[in-house]
Write a protein that holds these residues in place. Sequence first.
Motif, PDB file in Angstrom:
ATOM      1  N   ASN A 328       7.711  -3.835 -34.106  1.00 55.21           N
ATOM      2  CA  ASN A 328       9.147  -4.041 -33.820  1.00 55.21           C
ATOM      3  C   ASN A 328       9.454  -5.363 -33.145  1.00 55.21           C
ATOM      4  O   ASN A 328      10.473  -5.484 -32.469  1.00 55.21           O
ATOM      5  N   SER A 329       8.580  -6.362 -33.288  1.00 49.11           N
ATOM      6  CA  SER A 329       8.800  -7.599 -32.537  1.00 49.11           C
ATOM      7  C   SER A 329       9.274  -8.772 -33.388  1.00 49.11           C
ATOM      8  O   SER A 329       9.508  -9.849 -32.860  1.00 49.11           O
ATOM      9  N   TRP A 330       9.442  -8.570 -34.688  1.00 48.82           N
ATOM     10  CA  TRP A 330      10.020  -9.622 -35.533  1.00 48.82           C
ATOM     11  C   TRP A 330      10.605  -8.987 -36.790  1.00 48.82           C
ATOM     12  O   TRP A 330      10.165  -7.929 -37.228  1.00 48.82           O
ATOM     13  N   PRO A 331      11.620  -9.631 -37.387  1.00 53.60           N
ATOM     14  CA  PRO A 331      12.197  -9.105 -38.625  1.00 53.60           C
ATOM     15  C   PRO A 331      11.306  -9.434 -39.815  1.00 53.60           C
ATOM     16  O   PRO A 331      10.811 -10.549 -39.937  1.00 53.60           O
ATOM     17  N   VAL A 332      11.091  -8.480 -40.684  1.00 53.64           N
ATOM     18  CA  VAL A 332      10.267  -8.681 -41.873  1.00 53.64           C
ATOM     19  C   VAL A 332      11.182  -8.882 -43.079  1.00 53.64           C
ATOM     20  O   VAL A 332      12.072  -8.070 -43.318  1.00 53.64           O
TER      21      VAL A 332
END
Length: 394
Positions: A328-332
């Motif tokens: 949950n630490s970057w947008p994919v």
Amino acid sequence: MNAATTVGANLEAFKYAIRPSCQKPNTSSVYGSTHKFCCLSRRHTTLSLTSRKSKTKSFSSIVTCLSSYNQGEVLTYKDAGVDIDAGSELVKRIAKMAPGIGGFGGLFPLGDSYLVAGTDGVGTKLKLAFETGIHDTIGIDLVAMSVNDIITSGAKPLFFLDYYATSRLDVDLAEKVIKGIVDGCQQSDCALLGGETAEMPDFYANGEYDLSGFAVGIVKKELVINGKDISVGDVLIGLPSSGVHSNGFSLVRRVLAKSGLSLKDKLPGESVTLGEALMAPTVIYVKQVLDIISKGGVKGIAHITGGGFTDNIPRVFPEGLGALIYNNSWPVPPVFNWIQKAGHIEDGEMKRTFNMGIGMVLVASKEAAERMLSEGETAYRIGEVISGDGVSYQ
């Protein structure tokens, strides 16, 4: 080969940076008068800062569990014809013959500096270029794959050479490809020094071509980045990718065939076509990364290419250290969600094949990491260094 042996004898200080890679050998000669030396410089715009907290879909939410897609064949990169383990084994055997080989870039001592060299191609992304007719950006991919490797040592790219091979030379088509290479060199602030154009009748299919690229950069010996000072608690900073970049396309093409969609169809849920999403050029990180390095605190850098997070991040670590990646630490990018759903691909296979939205990972001290996250560039705190080995997730 003698040069590589010399490098090995002089690089004891860089033993921590020696890790298996999937680089290929290089050779090149100079173009004629129509492809002259040029020294290019053009700035590119930067993106806004995004911290670890993001309202967009993240790795754990967008990369859905395989059990949600329990119908159909489960695809792997090996099924598509690419065996990462076999590639790693070959590099180990080569390293026995030529000590010093195995990092993202090869280092050659020159006075008080190191020349850093890298070579790569674009792989089967070329097949999509032939199908979509998009040829003016594939040269950006070619430059990116080499210059992004050599900046992991902190080197500034000096010059680039290319190799263009085809069955029958189509001048207009070749010009489009070279235009992309020129653009890539502009983004890298390096010179396109020359290259080789080869016509090889009956070797390639009509209308198709192959590409290889070769980059050389330089870094002062006292400024080289080699990972040896990385320690527990250091922060992993991820720089976003534009999508698939230039790795994993043998699997992508297998997924595309399985899905029943064409490159002209829309990427499900998005406004762009599959062809546009998959052909997005690889991000060239040279100027951004060199600027970050100049401010201090960067201890290691990993270019996330073939092997994904699983194989590339540990390459820059000393023995006994591993990476903990925060979910949950970057947008994919949505394209990865589609690839996994359509191909019924397991999470572990996705992480070892694709960049999943992070094209470059910097290992930095906590102080340097906080500075990076507050200076306006798009960057994500994606994890930390822990005791152990390999890459784990939480």
